[in-house]
Motif scaffolding. Structure first.
Motif, PDB file in Angstrom:
ATOM      1  N   MET A  47       0.859  -1.173   0.000  1.00 34.67           N
ATOM      2  CA  MET A  47       0.000   0.000   0.000  1.00 34.67           C
ATOM      3  C   MET A  47       0.908   1.239   0.000  1.00 34.67           C
ATOM      4  O   MET A  47       2.024   1.195   0.531  1.00 34.67           O
ATOM      5  CB  MET A  47      -0.884   0.039   1.246  1.00 34.67           C
ATOM      6  N   VAL A  48       0.430   2.332  -0.579  1.00 39.44           N
ATOM      7  CA  VAL A  48       1.184   3.577  -0.518  1.00 39.44           C
ATOM      8  C   VAL A  48       0.285   4.667   0.076  1.00 39.44           C
ATOM      9  O   VAL A  48      -0.938   4.638  -0.073  1.00 39.44           O
ATOM     10  CB  VAL A  48       1.714   4.008  -1.905  1.00 39.44           C
ATOM     11  N   ALA A  49       0.921   5.613   0.763  1.00 41.24           N
ATOM     12  CA  ALA A  49       0.174   6.687   1.408  1.00 41.24           C
ATOM     13  C   ALA A  49       0.904   8.007   1.222  1.00 41.24           C
ATOM     14  O   ALA A  49       2.121   8.043   1.028  1.00 41.24           O
ATOM     15  CB  ALA A  49      -0.002   6.397   2.893  1.00 41.24           C
ATOM     16  N   ASN A  50       0.143   9.089   1.255  1.00 40.64           N
ATOM     17  CA  ASN A  50       0.656  10.460   1.198  1.00 40.64           C
ATOM     18  C   ASN A  50       1.116  10.863  -0.201  1.00 40.64           C
ATOM     19  O   ASN A  50       1.025  12.031  -0.560  1.00 40.64           O
ATOM     20  CB  ASN A  50       1.783  10.667   2.222  1.00 40.64           C
ATOM     21  N   GLY A  51       1.615   9.932  -0.981  1.00 36.20           N
ATOM     22  CA  GLY A  51       1.959  10.180  -2.374  1.00 36.20           C
ATOM     23  C   GLY A  51       1.748   8.891  -3.158  1.00 36.20           C
ATOM     24  O   GLY A  51       2.078   7.808  -2.664  1.00 36.20           O
ATOM     25  N   ASP A  52       1.190   8.991  -4.341  1.00 30.78           N
ATOM     26  CA  ASP A  52       0.864   7.796  -5.111  1.00 30.78           C
ATOM     27  C   ASP A  52       2.084   7.298  -5.892  1.00 30.78           C
ATOM     28  O   ASP A  52       3.083   8.002  -6.056  1.00 30.78           O
ATOM     29  CB  ASP A  52      -0.293   8.092  -6.068  1.00 30.78           C
ATOM     30  N   ALA A  53       1.987   6.057  -6.354  1.00 26.28           N
ATOM     31  CA  ALA A  53       2.992   5.462  -7.235  1.00 26.28           C
ATOM     32  C   ALA A  53       2.255   4.901  -8.442  1.00 26.28           C
ATOM     33  O   ALA A  53       2.127   3.688  -8.614  1.00 26.28           O
ATOM     34  CB  ALA A  53       3.762   4.374  -6.507  1.00 26.28           C
ATOM     35  N   PRO A  54       1.734   5.778  -9.284  1.00 26.06           N
ATOM     36  CA  PRO A  54       0.888   5.330 -10.397  1.00 26.06           C
ATOM     37  C   PRO A  54       1.646   4.452 -11.375  1.00 26.06           C
ATOM     38  O   PRO A  54       2.831   4.633 -11.626  1.00 26.06           O
ATOM     39  CB  PRO A  54       0.451   6.644 -11.060  1.00 26.06           C
ATOM     40  N   GLY A  55       0.933   3.460 -11.908  1.00 22.11           N
ATOM     41  CA  GLY A  55       1.519   2.573 -12.895  1.00 22.11           C
ATOM     42  C   GLY A  55       2.334   1.447 -12.319  1.00 22.11           C
ATOM     43  O   GLY A  55       2.904   0.654 -13.076  1.00 22.11           O
ATOM     44  N   THR A  56       2.393   1.340 -10.992  1.00 21.28           N
ATOM     45  CA  THR A  56       3.151   0.258 -10.347  1.00 21.28           C
ATOM     46  C   THR A  56       2.188  -0.826  -9.865  1.00 21.28           C
ATOM     47  O   THR A  56       0.972  -0.727 -10.027  1.00 21.28           O
ATOM     48  CB  THR A  56       3.950   0.783  -9.149  1.00 21.28           C
ATOM     49  N   LYS A  57       2.758  -1.827  -9.199  1.00 16.66           N
ATOM     50  CA  LYS A  57       1.957  -2.917  -8.651  1.00 16.66           C
ATOM     51  C   LYS A  57       1.429  -2.617  -7.244  1.00 16.66           C
ATOM     52  O   LYS A  57       0.980  -3.540  -6.556  1.00 16.66           O
ATOM     53  CB  LYS A  57       2.782  -4.201  -8.625  1.00 16.66           C
ATOM     54  N   ARG A  58       1.477  -1.378  -6.845  1.00 16.06           N
ATOM     55  CA  ARG A  58       0.897  -1.047  -5.543  1.00 16.06           C
ATOM     56  C   ARG A  58      -0.579  -1.411  -5.533  1.00 16.06           C
ATOM     57  O   ARG A  58      -1.276  -1.305  -6.544  1.00 16.06           O
ATOM     58  CB  ARG A  58       1.126   0.421  -5.210  1.00 16.06           C
ATOM     59  N   GLN A  59      -1.092  -1.830  -4.371  1.00 17.88           N
ATOM     60  CA  GLN A  59      -2.478  -2.259  -4.277  1.00 17.88           C
ATOM     61  C   GLN A  59      -3.430  -1.067  -4.251  1.00 17.88           C
ATOM     62  O   GLN A  59      -4.431  -1.035  -4.963  1.00 17.88           O
ATOM     63  CB  GLN A  59      -2.682  -3.108  -3.010  1.00 17.88           C
ATOM     64  N   ALA A  60      -3.107  -0.088  -3.396  1.00 17.36           N
ATOM     65  CA  ALA A  60      -3.982   1.072  -3.254  1.00 17.36           C
ATOM     66  C   ALA A  60      -3.170   2.253  -2.752  1.00 17.36           C
ATOM     67  O   ALA A  60      -2.112   2.096  -2.131  1.00 17.36           O
ATOM     68  CB  ALA A  60      -5.134   0.769  -2.296  1.00 17.36           C
TER      69      ALA A  60
END
Length: 267
Positions: A47-60
């Motif tokens: 999961m990522v918070a505070n800043g996104d990691a678009p286009g990656t395999k992050r869940q949300a």
């Protein structure tokens, strides 16, 4: 200051503990994008918070709508009575995606105010001393400034100290509800600050992963949009009471979280 190599090294070290899920703050985005993809399977859930990691395999991604955050900052300037004149915008790390999105939101609001002259966004740095110096140079070079907007945390503490020394009159709007900023609002050195509930940014991803493993509830996907709050002199005392006492903060969020969860997830 941002130190991606150190943060990534810590992340890689935690992977040795064989986690069932992790949550990271991938700021700035660029160094983190290949790391998230590289270790997505090993971490099981990222999961990522505070800043996104678009286009990656992050869940949300857990965070505010950054464009709306910028709009909220611009509206706070207008609500303070500024509808014409120079508005200086500062960014502590201009390449960061969330700050670019906030700048977009600021521009969208002021597009309806032709008498506003937007200057920036200037790189005011992500270190408090150099941030102070950058802002001092900007406002003294523009003595007719009507308002300043800081797209990230450091502007509030800067103007809490700088504004009383200047002998000038302008509106100060900043991001985040840190102690120095809230005191600045109390004392009149800062006009308004937009909060993004970092408590929820930490709580909700862990909650969601726990519910997934313990109760089999589906994991959220995409952007989990969190609420914002605008703090001015009218409500700052209440916010300071919440922020400065861990027990009061816990009790406030204990009551707030069920309402927020219903609003965010529709549950």
């Amino acid at each position: 200051q941002f130190d991606p190599p150190q943060a990534i090294s810590m992340f890689e070290g935690l992977l040795a503990k064989n986690p069932d899920g992790m949550c990271v703050v991938p700021n700035p985005q660029e160094p983190w994008l290949p790391i998230i993809d590289k270790y997505a399977d090993e971490a099981k859930i990222i999961m990522v918070a505070n800043g996104d990691a678009p286009g990656t395999k992050r869940q949300a991604y857990y965070g505010v709508d950054e464009v709306e955050f910028g709009r909220a900052e611009a509206r706070a300037v207008i609500d303070a009575g500024v509808t014409k004149g120079k508005v200086i915008v500062g960014s502590c790390y201009p390449p960061a995606l969330p700050l670019q999105q906030r700048w977009q939101g600021v521009q969208e609001v002021f597009a309806d105010y032709p008498d506003i002259e937007l200057l920036g966004p200037f790189d005011v740095t992500a270190e408090q001393t150099t941030n102070y110096n950058a802002w001092e140079n900007l406002v003294t070079a523009n003595p007719d400034v009507a308002a300043v907007i800081g797209l990230c945390t450091f502007t509030g503490p800067t103007f809490a100290r700088l504004y009383p020394r200047l002998g000038m009159d302008f509106v100060v709007v900043t991001a985040d509800l840190v102690e120095e900023t809230l005191k600045g609002i109390q004392e009149g050195s800062v006009t308004a600050a937009i909060g993004q509930h970092p408590y929820l940014q930490g709580y909700l991803p862990i909650r969601d992963m726990a519910l997934y493993y313990l109760e089999g509830k589906p994991l959220p996907e995409g952007h989990v949009a969190l609420p914002m709050e605008t703090v001015t002199k009218e409500n700052v005392d209440t916010v300071i009471a919440r922020q400065s006492d861990p027990k009061v903060q816990y009790e406030w969020y204990h009551e707030f979280i069920p309402k927020a969860v219903k609003e965010i997830y529709g549950q």
